[in-house]
Design an enzyme around this catalytic site. Structure first.
Site, PDB file in Angstrom:
ATOM      1  N   ARG A 167     -64.035   7.043 -47.537  1.00 41.50           N
ATOM      2  CA  ARG A 167     -63.164   5.697 -46.799  1.00 41.50           C
ATOM      3  C   ARG A 167     -63.434   5.762 -45.476  1.00 41.50           C
ATOM      4  NH1 ARG A 167     -63.648   6.253 -51.398  1.00 41.50           N
ATOM      5  NH2 ARG A 167     -61.921   6.390 -52.932  1.00 41.50           N
ATOM      6  N   SER A 236     -53.246   3.141 -53.535  1.00 47.55           N
ATOM      7  CA  SER A 236     -53.295   4.267 -53.007  1.00 47.55           C
ATOM      8  C   SER A 236     -53.025   4.335 -51.513  1.00 47.55           C
ATOM      9  CB  SER A 236     -54.945   5.287 -53.147  1.00 47.55           C
ATOM     10  OG  SER A 236     -55.089   5.364 -54.713  1.00 47.55           O
ATOM     11  N   GLU A 332     -54.299   6.242 -46.007  1.00 47.18           N
ATOM     12  CA  GLU A 332     -55.516   5.281 -46.258  1.00 47.18           C
ATOM     13  C   GLU A 332     -55.162   3.862 -46.043  1.00 47.18           C
ATOM     14  OE1 GLU A 332     -57.908   3.788 -50.023  1.00 47.18           O
ATOM     15  OE2 GLU A 332     -57.350   6.070 -50.110  1.00 47.18           O
TER      16      GLU A 332
END
Length: 355
Positions: A167, A236, A332
């Site tokens: 990520r 998420s 995130e």
């Protein structure tokens, strides 16, 4: 006609972020031609305004009104070439990611099907190094084209130069706020083999088609994740945390059923959703924000939530996970203030194990 003439003022951003949070942009414009980038950035600079590019708005937490120029990436276009070994696909940054994946599968160019139904645009995909069901963008991206504010020119980085990690990428680090991505190039091998060693895909036959994988990924994501058009969310909310092997051993002695996966540098990756679910936080709400009742990793705008509701909920979850597992969850989702993106820790603080 100059692109500056199409800049609007005081635009509501509630339909430009998938949390559907009420926030306004002082100035707003849609980018439809890459050659207009220079002029837009120069205009913002002349007025000493912050600026930010957004795509689908699917990974943003707008904490307040934005005081500068919001540029919505609407660049379009897909070009394909091939050789004996692979397909090379150049996709403009404003293309819808899921529609692009669906198109490649229908065109008989497999390789992206595991990344189906990830919200956002093509241009956002390398920034986060998006991933799902055993595939990351780094596995299929060959280069990224962007406008550089440092050189006022278009430049290209190879996949290796993008410094992809979990990520993460160079676009979130050294080149943060220094580039506007205009195009992403993908190389998809003609000797394709289905990637089906993750989760529910393991049940699929060895000779499964890319279309079937695509459909199964869509089915699984729909069953797990709420549709942001119905219930505001950003997918998420937290990254899956990394822990040392020693920490993992300690946790497994208490929770032998805890999911874990090998990661780089001898670390292990935990499932953030499992940690949150284990604490019984599904459905837990603060104000109009809540943990989704079926998917603990997703925070939702349940009832006209404010950014402050989501912040408070995020802090509570981090506190509970820290106290119970000694694991620090990192968002995130990107946190956006009036002047641009900030590190989440500046507004979240750090959990206190003594609370």
């Amino acid at each position: 006609m100059s692109v500056v003439s199409s800049i609007q003022s005081d635009v509501d951003l509630s339909t430009y972020n998938t949390f559907a949070l009420a926030a306004k942009a002082k100035h707003f414009v849609e980018l439809k031609h890459a050659e207009d980038i220079n002029e837009l950035i120069a205009w913002a600079g002349s007025k000493q305004l912050p600026w930010m590019v957004i795509g689908g708005g699917s990974n943003l937490l707008l904490l307040e009104d934005f005081s500068g120029l919001i540029i919505v990436n609407k660049l379009r276009g897909i070009d394909v070439s091939d050789d004996a070994d692979c397909y090379t696909i150049k996709a403009a940054a404003g293309e819808d990611w899921h529609q692009f994946v669906q198109w490649t599968v229908k065109q008989g160019m497999p390789g992206l099907e595991n990344l189906a139904l990830i919200p956002g645009t093509v241009g956002a995909s390398p920034v986060q190094n998006i991933g799902a069901y055993g595939i990351e963008l780094a596995n299929v991206c060959s280069e990224v084209e962007f406008y550089s504010l440092l050189t006022n020119s278009m430049q290209t980085l190879s996949s290796k130069q993008c410094k992809f990690a979990y990520r993460d990428s160079i676009f979130k680090a050294q080149l943060k706020d220094q580039v506007i991505i205009s195009k992403v190039t993908f190389k998809l091998s003609k000797s394709w083999l289905a990637k089906r060693d993750y989760g529910g895909l393991q049940q699929l036959a060895e000779d499964v088609s890319a279309q079937t994988v695509f459909e199964e990924v869509c089915r699984m994501r729909i069953s797990k994740l709420p549709d942001p058009k119905i219930l505001g969310n950003a997918g998420s909310f937290f990254k899956n945390p990394l822990v040392s092997q020693g920490h993992l051993s300690s946790l497994l002695s208490r929770y032998p059923e805890m999911p874990n996966y090998p990661a780089s540098k001898g670390q292990a990756k935990l499932a953030a959703g499992w940690l949150i679910d284990k604490l019984g936080l599904k459905g837990y709400s603060i104000g109009g924000a809540a943990v989704h009742q079926d998917q603990a990793l997703v925070l939702v705008n349940k009832a006209n939530a404010k950014a402050s509701d989501l912040l408070a909920l995020c802090r509570h979850i981090r506190q509970q996970v820290w106290q119970s597992f000694n694991v620090l969850l990192q968002p995130e989702v990107r946190f956006i203030t009036h002047s641009g993106e900030i590190e989440p820790s500046t507004v979240l603080g750090k959990p206190d194990a003594t609370e």
